[in-house]
Design a protein around this motif. Structure first.
Motif, short mmCIF file in Angstrom:
data_model
loop_
_atom_site.label_atom_id
_atom_site.label_comp_id
_atom_site.label_asym_id
_atom_site.label_seq_id
_atom_site.Cartn_x
_atom_site.Cartn_y
_atom_site.Cartn_z
N PHE A 105 0.93 -1.16 0.02
CA PHE A 105 -0.13 -0.11 -0.20
C PHE A 105 0.91 1.64 0.07
N PHE A 106 -0.16 2.51 -0.29
CA PHE A 106 1.43 3.29 -0.56
C PHE A 106 0.33 3.64 0.85
N LEU A 107 1.47 5.43 1.83
CA LEU A 107 1.06 5.81 3.00
C LEU A 107 0.38 7.16 2.76
N HIS A 108 -0.35 7.29 2.37
CA HIS A 108 -0.40 9.34 2.25
C HIS A 108 0.52 9.90 2.22
N PRO A 109 1.00 11.15 1.49
CA PRO A 109 2.10 11.89 1.54
C PRO A 109 2.01 12.82 3.23
N ASP A 110 0.95 13.45 3.40
CA ASP A 110 0.60 13.70 4.09
C ASP A 110 1.35 13.68 5.77
N ILE A 111 0.61 11.51 5.95
CA ILE A 111 0.45 10.95 6.75
C ILE A 111 1.94 11.02 7.00
N LYS A 112 2.78 10.70 5.70
CA LYS A 112 4.42 9.92 5.66
C LYS A 112 4.69 11.59 6.82
N ASP A 113 4.50 12.58 5.28
CA ASP A 113 4.92 13.91 6.53
C ASP A 113 5.05 14.23 7.94
N GLU A 114 3.47 14.02 8.38
CA GLU A 114 3.50 14.18 10.03
C GLU A 114 4.20 13.51 10.55
N ALA A 115 4.19 12.02 10.16
CA ALA A 115 4.86 11.00 10.78
C ALA A 115 6.20 11.03 11.06
N GLY A 116 6.70 11.76 10.19
CA GLY A 116 8.56 11.57 9.94
C GLY A 116 8.92 10.14 8.75
N ILE A 117 8.19 10.02 8.25
CA ILE A 117 8.70 8.57 7.50
C ILE A 117 8.08 8.50 6.26
N THR A 118 10.08 8.34 6.19
CA THR A 118 10.77 8.01 4.90
C THR A 118 10.89 6.99 4.19
N ASP A 119 11.38 5.91 4.25
CA ASP A 119 11.55 4.63 3.61
C ASP A 119 11.65 3.59 4.45
N ALA A 120 11.47 2.84 5.65
CA ALA A 120 11.18 2.28 6.73
C ALA A 120 10.00 3.09 7.49
N VAL A 121 9.22 1.94 7.93
CA VAL A 121 8.24 1.76 9.73
C VAL A 121 8.32 0.91 9.58
N PHE A 122 7.76 0.72 11.79
CA PHE A 122 8.02 -0.22 12.24
C PHE A 122 6.49 0.22 12.83
N PHE A 123 5.88 -1.61 12.57
CA PHE A 123 4.36 -1.61 12.53
C PHE A 123 4.14 -2.60 14.19
N TYR A 124 3.29 -1.54 15.09
CA TYR A 124 3.09 -2.05 16.40
C TYR A 124 1.97 -2.18 16.67
N GLY A 125 1.29 -3.48 16.60
CA GLY A 125 -0.04 -3.73 17.19
C GLY A 125 -0.20 -3.47 18.54
N VAL A 126 -1.48 -2.63 19.14
CA VAL A 126 -1.60 -1.86 20.23
C VAL A 126 -3.13 -2.32 20.86
N GLY A 127 -3.64 -3.07 20.29
CA GLY A 127 -5.06 -2.47 20.82
C GLY A 127 -5.86 -2.92 19.40
N ARG A 128 -6.59 -1.93 19.63
CA ARG A 128 -7.67 -1.78 18.21
C ARG A 128 -7.30 -0.74 17.31
N TYR A 129 -6.27 -0.52 17.13
CA TYR A 129 -5.55 0.16 15.87
C TYR A 129 -3.79 -0.46 15.59
N PHE A 130 -3.23 -0.21 14.91
CA PHE A 130 -1.74 -0.07 14.94
C PHE A 130 -1.00 0.79 15.08
N GLN A 131 0.41 1.27 15.43
CA GLN A 131 0.72 2.12 15.39
C GLN A 131 1.87 2.26 13.89
#
Length: 165
Positions: A105-131
């Motif tokens: 999937f493509f991560l929306h550019p606005d969300i990438k910018d807000e989260a500071g994401i560039t070329d790598a992510v860490f998925f972290y399951g925390v209940g009703r959603y994941f970070q």
């Protein structure tokens, strides 16, 4: 017992040549289940943690219903409550994206910018959603458990040494 979809576990993903990330298999299965069988992922920003969040369509409905309940409780208690503003905060930033059967999937550019994401992510399951974290940002977040921060730090170091992508 609640029938809520609960995410747990964690995984890394490095963007492919087209800039897509891969949703981990177990989280992907739960997103499909939460989205009535569709490959539909809801993405947003965590207002407090500086990361992105992901979940299926059922959680979007949960967020709406939760605001309705807060509004009802405030009305019964005679308290002021701005339901419109609360819906804006919870629902207005959500981006629905499709993902393919491989979880790309493509991560929306606005969300990438807000989260500071560039070329790598860490998925972290925390209940009703994941970070969805920029790995370096998670390591810097002293509020996260040391076990998780240390795991991510080791991954960053291994990647810098060329041991992983």
């Amino acid at each position: 017992m609640s029938d809520a979809i609960l995410y747990s576990g964690n995984a890394f993903s490095v963007a492919d040549g087209k800039g897509r990330f891969v949703l981990p298999l177990e989280m992907r299965k739960l997103v499909v289940q939460a989205s009535a069988g569709a490959n539909k992922l809801c993405l947003s920003i965590h207002l407090d943690n500086g990361c992105a969040t992901g979940f299926g369509l059922s959680h979007k409905q949960f967020l709406f219903d939760e605001v309705e309940e807060l509004e009802r409780l405030a009305r019964e208690a005679g308290r002021d409550f701005n339901g419109d503003l609360e819906r804006e905060n919870r629902l207005g930033m959500i981006e629905d994206v499709n993902f393919d059967d491989g979880g790309r999937f493509f991560l929306h550019p606005d969300i990438k910018d807000e989260a500071g994401i560039t070329d790598a992510v860490f998925f972290y399951g925390v209940g009703r959603y994941f970070q969805i974290w920029k790995p370096e940002r998670l390591v810097e977040s002293s509020d996260r458990p040391a076990l998780i921060r240390n795991k991510v730090k080791r991954w960053i170091e291994a990647r810098a040494a060329g041991a992983t992508k």
